[in-house]
Enzyme design. Sequence first.
Site, PDB file in Angstrom:
ATOM      1  N   ASP A  29       0.850  -1.193   0.000  1.00 20.09           N
ATOM      2  CA  ASP A  29       0.000   0.000   0.000  1.00 20.09           C
ATOM      3  C   ASP A  29       0.885   1.243   0.000  1.00 20.09           C
ATOM      4  O   ASP A  29       1.825   1.352   0.785  1.00 20.09           O
ATOM      5  CB  ASP A  29      -0.902  -0.003   1.231  1.00 20.09           C
ATOM      6  CG  ASP A  29      -2.111   0.897   1.073  1.00 20.09           C
ATOM      7  OD1 ASP A  29      -1.957   2.004   0.531  1.00 20.09           O
ATOM      8  OD2 ASP A  29      -3.209   0.493   1.492  1.00 20.09           O
ATOM      9  N   SER A  49      -6.972   4.482  -1.517  1.00 21.25           N
ATOM     10  CA  SER A  49      -6.822   3.030  -1.687  1.00 21.25           C
ATOM     11  C   SER A  49      -8.105   2.333  -2.100  1.00 21.25           C
ATOM     12  O   SER A  49      -8.046   1.247  -2.688  1.00 21.25           O
ATOM     13  CB  SER A  49      -6.314   2.409  -0.378  1.00 21.25           C
ATOM     14  OG  SER A  49      -5.035   2.881  -0.058  1.00 21.25           O
ATOM     15  N   ASP A  82     -10.042  -2.667   6.190  1.00 22.82           N
ATOM     16  CA  ASP A  82      -9.541  -1.448   5.563  1.00 22.82           C
ATOM     17  C   ASP A  82      -9.695  -1.555   4.045  1.00 22.82           C
ATOM     18  O   ASP A  82      -9.980  -2.623   3.502  1.00 22.82           O
ATOM     19  CB  ASP A  82      -8.092  -1.225   5.964  1.00 22.82           C
ATOM     20  CG  ASP A  82      -7.640   0.215   5.781  1.00 22.82           C
ATOM     21  OD1 ASP A  82      -8.501   1.108   5.716  1.00 22.82           O
ATOM     22  OD2 ASP A  82      -6.426   0.444   5.703  1.00 22.82           O
ATOM     23  N   THR A 129      -8.019  -1.655   1.060  1.00 27.64           N
ATOM     24  CA  THR A 129      -7.439  -2.587   0.089  1.00 27.64           C
ATOM     25  C   THR A 129      -7.947  -4.011   0.264  1.00 27.64           C
ATOM     26  O   THR A 129      -8.413  -4.625  -0.700  1.00 27.64           O
ATOM     27  CB  THR A 129      -5.902  -2.528   0.145  1.00 27.64           C
ATOM     28  OG1 THR A 129      -5.483  -1.184  -0.119  1.00 27.64           O
ATOM     29  CG2 THR A 129      -5.284  -3.450  -0.874  1.00 27.64           C
ATOM     30  N   ARG A 151     -15.833   3.597   2.374  1.00 28.37           N
ATOM     31  CA  ARG A 151     -14.903   2.666   3.002  1.00 28.37           C
ATOM     32  C   ARG A 151     -14.945   2.729   4.520  1.00 28.37           C
ATOM     33  O   ARG A 151     -14.548   1.772   5.194  1.00 28.37           O
ATOM     34  CB  ARG A 151     -13.475   2.948   2.524  1.00 28.37           C
ATOM     35  CG  ARG A 151     -12.988   4.352   2.830  1.00 28.37           C
ATOM     36  CD  ARG A 151     -11.583   4.639   2.340  1.00 28.37           C
ATOM     37  NE  ARG A 151     -10.581   3.994   3.175  1.00 28.37           N
ATOM     38  CZ  ARG A 151      -9.270   4.129   2.974  1.00 28.37           C
ATOM     39  NH1 ARG A 151      -8.817   4.863   1.952  1.00 28.37           N
ATOM     40  NH2 ARG A 151      -8.412   3.521   3.777  1.00 28.37           N
ATOM     41  N   GLN A 198      -4.847 -12.678  -2.015  1.00 31.95           N
ATOM     42  CA  GLN A 198      -4.378 -11.296  -2.003  1.00 31.95           C
ATOM     43  C   GLN A 198      -3.691 -11.023  -0.673  1.00 31.95           C
ATOM     44  O   GLN A 198      -4.227 -11.333   0.387  1.00 31.95           O
ATOM     45  CB  GLN A 198      -5.538 -10.316  -2.198  1.00 31.95           C
ATOM     46  CG  GLN A 198      -5.089  -8.853  -2.132  1.00 31.95           C
ATOM     47  CD  GLN A 198      -6.186  -7.869  -2.470  1.00 31.95           C
ATOM     48  OE1 GLN A 198      -6.713  -7.871  -3.583  1.00 31.95           O
ATOM     49  NE2 GLN A 198      -6.551  -7.026  -1.514  1.00 31.95           N
ATOM     50  N   GLU A 203      -1.564  -7.968   1.494  1.00 32.86           N
ATOM     51  CA  GLU A 203      -1.232  -6.542   1.540  1.00 32.86           C
ATOM     52  C   GLU A 203      -0.251  -6.230   2.660  1.00 32.86           C
ATOM     53  O   GLU A 203      -0.490  -6.563   3.817  1.00 32.86           O
ATOM     54  CB  GLU A 203      -2.486  -5.700   1.757  1.00 32.86           C
ATOM     55  CG  GLU A 203      -2.187  -4.203   1.748  1.00 32.86           C
ATOM     56  CD  GLU A 203      -3.262  -3.349   2.394  1.00 32.86           C
ATOM     57  OE1 GLU A 203      -3.334  -2.146   2.077  1.00 32.86           O
ATOM     58  OE2 GLU A 203      -4.025  -3.872   3.235  1.00 32.86           O
ATOM     59  N   ASP A 217       1.988   2.453   3.615  1.00 29.83           N
ATOM     60  CA  ASP A 217       1.113   3.625   3.466  1.00 29.83           C
ATOM     61  C   ASP A 217       0.820   4.298   4.802  1.00 29.83           C
ATOM     62  O   ASP A 217       0.923   5.525   4.932  1.00 29.83           O
ATOM     63  CB  ASP A 217      -0.198   3.186   2.812  1.00 29.83           C
ATOM     64  CG  ASP A 217      -1.246   4.273   2.797  1.00 29.83           C
ATOM     65  OD1 ASP A 217      -1.238   5.101   1.872  1.00 29.83           O
ATOM     66  OD2 ASP A 217      -2.089   4.302   3.729  1.00 29.83           O
ATOM     67  N   LYS A 218       0.439   3.502   5.800  1.00 34.26           N
ATOM     68  CA  LYS A 218       0.049   4.092   7.096  1.00 34.26           C
ATOM     69  C   LYS A 218       1.195   4.911   7.676  1.00 34.26           C
ATOM     70  O   LYS A 218       0.985   6.008   8.200  1.00 34.26           O
ATOM     71  CB  LYS A 218      -0.339   2.988   8.084  1.00 34.26           C
ATOM     72  CG  LYS A 218      -1.427   2.041   7.610  1.00 34.26           C
ATOM     73  CD  LYS A 218      -2.751   2.725   7.391  1.00 34.26           C
ATOM     74  CE  LYS A 218      -3.817   1.692   7.018  1.00 34.26           C
ATOM     75  NZ  LYS A 218      -5.077   2.332   6.609  1.00 34.26           N
ATOM     76  N   HIS A 252       1.901   8.157   5.748  1.00 37.01           N
ATOM     77  CA  HIS A 252       0.966   9.204   6.178  1.00 37.01           C
ATOM     78  C   HIS A 252       1.489   9.909   7.432  1.00 37.01           C
ATOM     79  O   HIS A 252       1.303  11.114   7.600  1.00 37.01           O
ATOM     80  CB  HIS A 252      -0.416   8.611   6.469  1.00 37.01           C
ATOM     81  CG  HIS A 252      -1.272   8.454   5.255  1.00 37.01           C
ATOM     82  ND1 HIS A 252      -1.577   9.494   4.412  1.00 37.01           N
ATOM     83  CD2 HIS A 252      -1.916   7.362   4.749  1.00 37.01           C
ATOM     84  CE1 HIS A 252      -2.358   9.060   3.434  1.00 37.01           C
ATOM     85  NE2 HIS A 252      -2.580   7.764   3.620  1.00 37.01           N
ATOM     86  N   ASP A 264      -0.814   0.335  -4.778  1.00 38.33           N
ATOM     87  CA  ASP A 264      -2.130   0.843  -5.159  1.00 38.33           C
ATOM     88  C   ASP A 264      -2.076   2.307  -5.587  1.00 38.33           C
ATOM     89  O   ASP A 264      -2.900   2.761  -6.356  1.00 38.33           O
ATOM     90  CB  ASP A 264      -3.150   0.628  -4.039  1.00 38.33           C
ATOM     91  CG  ASP A 264      -2.677   1.151  -2.698  1.00 38.33           C
ATOM     92  OD1 ASP A 264      -1.538   1.645  -2.599  1.00 38.33           O
ATOM     93  OD2 ASP A 264      -3.450   1.066  -1.722  1.00 38.33           O
ATOM     94  N   HIS A 265      -1.091   3.047  -5.088  1.00 34.35           N
ATOM     95  CA  HIS A 265      -0.946   4.454  -5.449  1.00 34.35           C
ATOM     96  C   HIS A 265       0.423   4.939  -4.973  1.00 34.35           C
ATOM     97  O   HIS A 265       1.091   4.273  -4.176  1.00 34.35           O
ATOM     98  CB  HIS A 265      -2.058   5.304  -4.813  1.00 34.35           C
ATOM     99  CG  HIS A 265      -2.181   5.103  -3.323  1.00 34.35           C
ATOM    100  ND1 HIS A 265      -1.255   5.587  -2.422  1.00 34.35           N
ATOM    101  CD2 HIS A 265      -3.110   4.449  -2.577  1.00 34.35           C
ATOM    102  CE1 HIS A 265      -1.609   5.246  -1.191  1.00 34.35           C
ATOM    103  NE2 HIS A 265      -2.732   4.551  -1.254  1.00 34.35           N
ATOM    104  N   HIS A 288      -1.244  11.118  -0.452  1.00 35.20           N
ATOM    105  CA  HIS A 288      -0.862  10.371  -1.647  1.00 35.20           C
ATOM    106  C   HIS A 288      -0.404  11.306  -2.756  1.00 35.20           C
ATOM    107  O   HIS A 288      -0.646  12.514  -2.724  1.00 35.20           O
ATOM    108  CB  HIS A 288      -2.057   9.563  -2.162  1.00 35.20           C
ATOM    109  CG  HIS A 288      -2.647   8.631  -1.168  1.00 35.20           C
ATOM    110  ND1 HIS A 288      -3.857   7.997  -1.367  1.00 35.20           N
ATOM    111  CD2 HIS A 288      -2.216   8.209   0.058  1.00 35.20           C
ATOM    112  CE1 HIS A 288      -4.138   7.225  -0.326  1.00 35.20           C
ATOM    113  NE2 HIS A 288      -3.155   7.340   0.551  1.00 35.20           N
TER     114      HIS A 288
END
Length: 597
Positions: free
Chosen positions: A62, A116, A173, A175, A186, A343, A345, A350-351, A354, A392-393, A438
């Site tokens: 992520d 996400s 979450d 994703t 979400r 899948q 993750e 990501d977290k 941030h 994802d980004h 992001h």
Amino acid sequence: MKTPWNRTSRGPLVAVAVAAAVAVGGGAALAVGPLGTADRSADLAGQIDSAKPRNVILLIGDGTDDSIITAARNYEKGAAGRFEALDALPFTGDMTTFGLKNGPGPTYPINYVSDSAPTASGWSTGHKTVDSRLSQGPSTADSVPGTDYKTVLETYREQGKRTGNVSTAAITDATPAAAASHINLRACQGPENMANCAATKKSSGGKGSVAEQLVDNKIDVILGGGRNRFMQNTDAGPTVLDYAENQHGYRYVATNDALAAVTSLEGGPVLGLFSGGTVADPKATTGENMTPLYDPLVATAQPGAGGPDQRCVPANRGTQPRLADMTRKAIELLDNPKGFFLQVESAMVDKQEHAADACGAIGDLAELDRATKVALDYQAAHPDTLIIVTGDHGHSTQIVPADEPFSARTATLKTADGDPMKLAYNTNYPGGGLSTTHTGTQIRVAAKGPQAANVTGLIDQTDLFQTLLGRAPSTLPGGPTTTVTTPGPTTTVTGPTKTVTAPAATPKPGAGLALGSSSISRRALRSGVAVSVVARDAQTVRVELRRGSKRLASKTLGASGGSARLKAKTGRGTLKVVVTATGKGGTATASRSLRVR
């Protein structure tokens, strides 16, 4: 300009020109490190497989773009080092991540920087959507549900394959949620979080919260954080956890030891929730994500956090399993003759980005590499498995000159090279809130296994949908065919000249092979070494395992090759795997060495 994105594929992808080189010398995985002087076209060609995969493992970092991959590599391996798994995938490309904005439709404005939810929905469904929306199309407003789109996981489940969903975030979450839930926002993760998703409440005739939908989708293995969401009461009364256990037969585990003790799915599906909530407040959202590998090092204003001797400190993760542990157990439980979709993750990249936490993000990127290694080890023994690794980004981490001041918040770390590396975070929100956000950059995608070549070039996230499901197999080109025009008595007649095209000479067969690994233990060899064979213009294809002139094992394959597992009991030393392709044009051989340790 408004643009429609109402389709499941962007059409033909970039062709892999090296497919024509399948004829000779297919090889093992491409070597990492400096390229050197050798041409690797034959090695790459040997990895092209157009067949549909039996198993699919999708690994997501992520917020993972090239910048955080590079920063983590510098820290963990050094600038000239390479990640063992992430940097060993033979097919790589770039992927766009843009989304849409709500509006009157039927076309919708472009959103260049997505969160996400729509990015994960893109590969899960093959459709673009809007921020905060999970596997559901755009609409006139956030509070108005869109059209539900079937996901890859749901499609494979309907086909009878086993399914798994693993994350280091709350499993509800964005994703992991996009893989098997459909909801307009979400944030509606549990039944008590549904204020803005009223139409989806089960008491309103909807599918319920994300937590409820995940278990209703009968995912065989669910592992991650977010226990607090499952401790919420459903509209019908019991908690989601009670509902999962009593209505769907889930077995709940909460520690790494408990997860390790599960050895099969014969006793029912598995729900592992390793963080979130406390004894005093089981619904508390504090700590719902799993603990990162490293303690935080949060960037600060000048002179910045850390320094030239700063190294990351391992965190106390208590009884939580690591991402590689969860990935290994999920594969172990899902493995079956019909195949599976999994899948995985690594969410804390990501977290922690941030939070401008350099060590936290780097640690979870390193964990993604270890989880990918687990998947590649499985793929080596099961070459009909497709592995795709991507993000994802994009996100906020930037590697900047270490000896210059910056107005952004920065953190400096000592890398594996022994030199300082400064990271800057330039997407800060003024006045508090999230530290960074992001970005809209394209991101890396890499793959190995059947149809892995479809990730090359520039693709969009929605293109992954068809690749994950398996595209209609194409026919790989064989060797060159020469067309000859022949003059003489057989090609001329009285009057106007007539030219006749004669057939090409019978082509000589070609053969190539790839091993799952160049070395293997004696114990593992008893279960077999995985071999992938390609051949052209052959009538018979035979692959053998030899020690000197002695044949230890052999198998006959189809005319175009295929997969084989050669088993043997032997001592340490070097063996030879040899493929022989025989046809009307003669015989061709190829070989690879295998070290037994």
